[in-house]
Scaffold this motif. Structure first.
Motif, PDB file in Angstrom:
ATOM      1  N   PRO A 114     -11.881  -1.355  -5.281  1.00 13.53           N
ATOM      2  CA  PRO A 114     -12.132  -0.311  -4.286  1.00 13.53           C
ATOM      3  C   PRO A 114     -13.541  -0.331  -3.706  1.00 13.53           C
ATOM      4  O   PRO A 114     -13.732   0.008  -2.533  1.00 13.53           O
ATOM      5  CB  PRO A 114     -11.860   0.993  -5.041  1.00 13.53           C
ATOM      6  CG  PRO A 114     -11.813   0.651  -6.483  1.00 13.53           C
ATOM      7  CD  PRO A 114     -11.508  -0.811  -6.589  1.00 13.53           C
ATOM      8  N   GLU A 115     -14.520  -0.754  -4.497  1.00 14.15           N
ATOM      9  CA  GLU A 115     -15.900  -0.763  -4.010  1.00 14.15           C
ATOM     10  C   GLU A 115     -16.063  -1.661  -2.787  1.00 14.15           C
ATOM     11  O   GLU A 115     -16.807  -1.331  -1.860  1.00 14.15           O
ATOM     12  CB  GLU A 115     -16.868  -1.238  -5.114  1.00 14.15           C
ATOM     13  CG  GLU A 115     -16.858  -0.395  -6.363  1.00 14.15           C
ATOM     14  CD  GLU A 115     -15.794  -0.809  -7.386  1.00 14.15           C
ATOM     15  OE1 GLU A 115     -15.828  -0.278  -8.489  1.00 14.15           O
ATOM     16  OE2 GLU A 115     -14.944  -1.659  -7.073  1.00 14.15           O
ATOM     17  N   VAL A 116     -15.376  -2.790  -2.779  1.00 15.44           N
ATOM     18  CA  VAL A 116     -15.491  -3.712  -1.654  1.00 15.44           C
ATOM     19  C   VAL A 116     -14.771  -3.146  -0.429  1.00 15.44           C
ATOM     20  O   VAL A 116     -15.272  -3.251   0.690  1.00 15.44           O
ATOM     21  CB  VAL A 116     -14.960  -5.116  -2.004  1.00 15.44           C
ATOM     22  CG1 VAL A 116     -15.089  -6.053  -0.824  1.00 15.44           C
ATOM     23  CG2 VAL A 116     -15.708  -5.686  -3.194  1.00 15.44           C
ATOM     24  N   HIS A 117     -13.615  -2.528  -0.647  1.00 11.61           N
ATOM     25  CA  HIS A 117     -12.911  -1.912   0.480  1.00 11.61           C
ATOM     26  C   HIS A 117     -13.757  -0.785   1.082  1.00 11.61           C
ATOM     27  O   HIS A 117     -13.811  -0.628   2.306  1.00 11.61           O
ATOM     28  CB  HIS A 117     -11.544  -1.388   0.047  1.00 11.61           C
ATOM     29  CG  HIS A 117     -10.551  -2.471  -0.207  1.00 11.61           C
ATOM     30  ND1 HIS A 117      -9.923  -3.157   0.817  1.00 11.61           N
ATOM     31  CD2 HIS A 117     -10.087  -3.009  -1.359  1.00 11.61           C
ATOM     32  CE1 HIS A 117      -9.113  -4.057   0.306  1.00 11.61           C
ATOM     33  NE2 HIS A 117      -9.192  -3.998  -1.014  1.00 11.61           N
ATOM     34  N   LEU A 118     -14.442  -0.015   0.234  1.00  8.74           N
ATOM     35  CA  LEU A 118     -15.315   1.045   0.719  1.00  8.74           C
ATOM     36  C   LEU A 118     -16.476   0.459   1.523  1.00  8.74           C
ATOM     37  O   LEU A 118     -16.798   0.940   2.615  1.00  8.74           O
ATOM     38  CB  LEU A 118     -15.842   1.892  -0.443  1.00  8.74           C
ATOM     39  CG  LEU A 118     -16.784   3.024  -0.061  1.00  8.74           C
ATOM     40  CD1 LEU A 118     -16.092   4.037   0.849  1.00  8.74           C
ATOM     41  CD2 LEU A 118     -17.331   3.700  -1.313  1.00  8.74           C
ATOM     42  N   GLU A 136      -9.444   0.618   5.735  1.00  6.03           N
ATOM     43  CA  GLU A 136     -10.154   0.290   4.494  1.00  6.03           C
ATOM     44  C   GLU A 136     -10.380   1.534   3.638  1.00  6.03           C
ATOM     45  O   GLU A 136     -10.270   1.478   2.408  1.00  6.03           O
ATOM     46  CB  GLU A 136     -11.482  -0.409   4.788  1.00  6.03           C
ATOM     47  CG  GLU A 136     -11.329  -1.799   5.359  1.00  6.03           C
ATOM     48  CD  GLU A 136     -10.578  -2.773   4.458  1.00  6.03           C
ATOM     49  OE1 GLU A 136     -10.669  -2.667   3.220  1.00  6.03           O
ATOM     50  OE2 GLU A 136      -9.882  -3.642   5.013  1.00  6.03           O
ATOM     51  N   TYR A 137     -10.679   2.674   4.280  1.00  6.12           N
ATOM     52  CA  TYR A 137     -10.839   3.913   3.521  1.00  6.12           C
ATOM     53  C   TYR A 137      -9.515   4.325   2.870  1.00  6.12           C
ATOM     54  O   TYR A 137      -9.506   4.798   1.733  1.00  6.12           O
ATOM     55  CB  TYR A 137     -11.370   5.035   4.410  1.00  6.12           C
ATOM     56  CG  TYR A 137     -12.796   4.832   4.886  1.00  6.12           C
ATOM     57  CD1 TYR A 137     -13.761   4.222   4.080  1.00  6.12           C
ATOM     58  CD2 TYR A 137     -13.188   5.259   6.144  1.00  6.12           C
ATOM     59  CE1 TYR A 137     -15.062   4.035   4.520  1.00  6.12           C
ATOM     60  CE2 TYR A 137     -14.491   5.088   6.591  1.00  6.12           C
ATOM     61  CZ  TYR A 137     -15.428   4.476   5.777  1.00  6.12           C
ATOM     62  OH  TYR A 137     -16.711   4.301   6.211  1.00  6.12           O
ATOM     63  N   ASP A 138      -8.405   4.138   3.586  1.00  3.65           N
ATOM     64  CA  ASP A 138      -7.085   4.455   3.017  1.00  3.65           C
ATOM     65  C   ASP A 138      -6.805   3.586   1.789  1.00  3.65           C
ATOM     66  O   ASP A 138      -6.300   4.077   0.772  1.00  3.65           O
ATOM     67  CB  ASP A 138      -5.979   4.255   4.056  1.00  3.65           C
ATOM     68  CG  ASP A 138      -5.957   5.331   5.130  1.00  3.65           C
ATOM     69  OD1 ASP A 138      -6.619   6.387   4.951  1.00  3.65           O
ATOM     70  OD2 ASP A 138      -5.294   5.111   6.168  1.00  3.65           O
ATOM     71  N   LYS A 142      -6.299   4.847  -2.120  1.00  3.19           N
ATOM     72  CA  LYS A 142      -5.115   4.427  -2.889  1.00  3.19           C
ATOM     73  C   LYS A 142      -5.525   3.742  -4.188  1.00  3.19           C
ATOM     74  O   LYS A 142      -5.003   4.047  -5.258  1.00  3.19           O
ATOM     75  CB  LYS A 142      -4.255   3.491  -2.047  1.00  3.19           C
ATOM     76  CG  LYS A 142      -3.023   2.949  -2.745  1.00  3.19           C
ATOM     77  CD  LYS A 142      -2.265   1.981  -1.839  1.00  3.19           C
ATOM     78  CE  LYS A 142      -1.008   1.455  -2.472  1.00  3.19           C
ATOM     79  NZ  LYS A 142      -1.218   0.514  -3.549  1.00  3.19           N
ATOM     80  N   LEU A 143      -6.490   2.825  -4.099  1.00  3.75           N
ATOM     81  CA  LEU A 143      -6.913   2.087  -5.296  1.00  3.75           C
ATOM     82  C   LEU A 143      -7.604   2.996  -6.302  1.00  3.75           C
ATOM     83  O   LEU A 143      -7.387   2.870  -7.513  1.00  3.75           O
ATOM     84  CB  LEU A 143      -7.831   0.930  -4.910  1.00  3.75           C
ATOM     85  CG  LEU A 143      -7.183  -0.192  -4.107  1.00  3.75           C
ATOM     86  CD1 LEU A 143      -8.228  -1.224  -3.684  1.00  3.75           C
ATOM     87  CD2 LEU A 143      -6.070  -0.854  -4.903  1.00  3.75           C
ATOM     88  N   LEU A 144      -8.441   3.914  -5.819  1.00  2.00           N
ATOM     89  CA  LEU A 144      -9.107   4.847  -6.733  1.00  2.00           C
ATOM     90  C   LEU A 144      -8.089   5.763  -7.403  1.00  2.00           C
ATOM     91  O   LEU A 144      -8.185   6.039  -8.603  1.00  2.00           O
ATOM     92  CB  LEU A 144     -10.164   5.667  -5.990  1.00  2.00           C
ATOM     93  CG  LEU A 144     -11.429   4.919  -5.599  1.00  2.00           C
ATOM     94  CD1 LEU A 144     -12.311   5.789  -4.715  1.00  2.00           C
ATOM     95  CD2 LEU A 144     -12.199   4.467  -6.830  1.00  2.00           C
ATOM     96  N   THR A 145      -7.113   6.227  -6.631  1.00  2.00           N
ATOM     97  CA  THR A 145      -6.071   7.081  -7.193  1.00  2.00           C
ATOM     98  C   THR A 145      -5.301   6.340  -8.279  1.00  2.00           C
ATOM     99  O   THR A 145      -5.078   6.877  -9.370  1.00  2.00           O
ATOM    100  CB  THR A 145      -5.104   7.550  -6.081  1.00  2.00           C
ATOM    101  OG1 THR A 145      -5.850   8.243  -5.086  1.00  2.00           O
ATOM    102  CG2 THR A 145      -4.025   8.460  -6.638  1.00  2.00           C
ATOM    103  N   GLU A 146      -4.896   5.110  -8.001  1.00  2.00           N
ATOM    104  CA  GLU A 146      -4.161   4.325  -8.989  1.00  2.00           C
ATOM    105  C   GLU A 146      -5.014   4.040 -10.214  1.00  2.00           C
ATOM    106  O   GLU A 146      -4.535   4.103 -11.348  1.00  2.00           O
ATOM    107  CB  GLU A 146      -3.669   3.019  -8.369  1.00  2.00           C
ATOM    108  CG  GLU A 146      -2.559   3.209  -7.371  1.00  2.00           C
ATOM    109  CD  GLU A 146      -2.123   1.906  -6.706  1.00  2.00           C
ATOM    110  OE1 GLU A 146      -2.717   0.844  -6.987  1.00  2.00           O
ATOM    111  OE2 GLU A 146      -1.186   1.957  -5.894  1.00  2.00           O
TER     112      GLU A 146
END
Length: 161
Positions: A114-118, A136-138, A142-146
């Motif tokens: 998620p850090e790279v997508h952020l 990318e924020y979406d 999603k990744l942080l939630t999972e």
């Protein structure tokens, strides 16, 4: 986007992720890829070069940092962290377009980071690419939630130790 706005954005993402988390029984997901992040191992020389690059980056020796990160990649081409770190340095140098390509390579190697997508979302946002930033924020949410869901489930299964 200023540094404060980025931090506020990350806090909102984490709050959103925490409030949307469901138990694994209600919404099963594959947690194996999140557990892999804890077990990633690069070869020794790649780690050494990567750490030297981080030291150079903290000392604002950006050319040296990029040099060491590239050595880390040469030693182990799967070192997605080195690609991401080069992206971070390129942002500091004002070279957003090259940073995007490094972040994209890191995502190719490790899509659930998620850090790279952020970071990619922040660059797109800064450059005015609203749709790309939003996407990318979406993905980050999603990744942080999972990830939170997997951590919570792991804790529930193993008990609070």
């Amino acid at each position: 986007m200023t540094k404060n706005n980025a931090l506020i954005g990350l806090m909102i993402l984490l709050i959103t992720a925490c409030t949307e988390t469901k138990s694994e029984l209600d919404n099963p997901i594959d947690c194996s890829s999140y557990m892999e992040l804890e077990n990633d191992v690069f070869n020794d020389s790649s780690i050494i070069y990567q750490n030297m690059g981080i030291i150079q980056q903290f000392d604002d020796n950006f050319d040296s940092a990029i040099y060491f990160f590239n050595l880390a990649i040469k030693a182990d081409s799967s070192n997605y962290i080195a690609y991401s770190n080069i992206g971070n340095v390129l942002i500091r140098l004002g070279n957003e377009s090259k940073a995007i390509s490094k972040y994209k390579r890191a995502v190719e190697l490790k899509p659930k980071m998620p850090e790279v997508h952020l970071a990619l979302g922040n660059v797109y946002d800064y450059l005015g690419y609203t749709e790309e930033a939003s996407a990318e924020y979406d993905i980050t949410i999603k990744l942080l939630t999972e990830s939170i869901q997997c951590t919570t489930n792991k804790t529930l299964v193993n008990g609070f130790k």
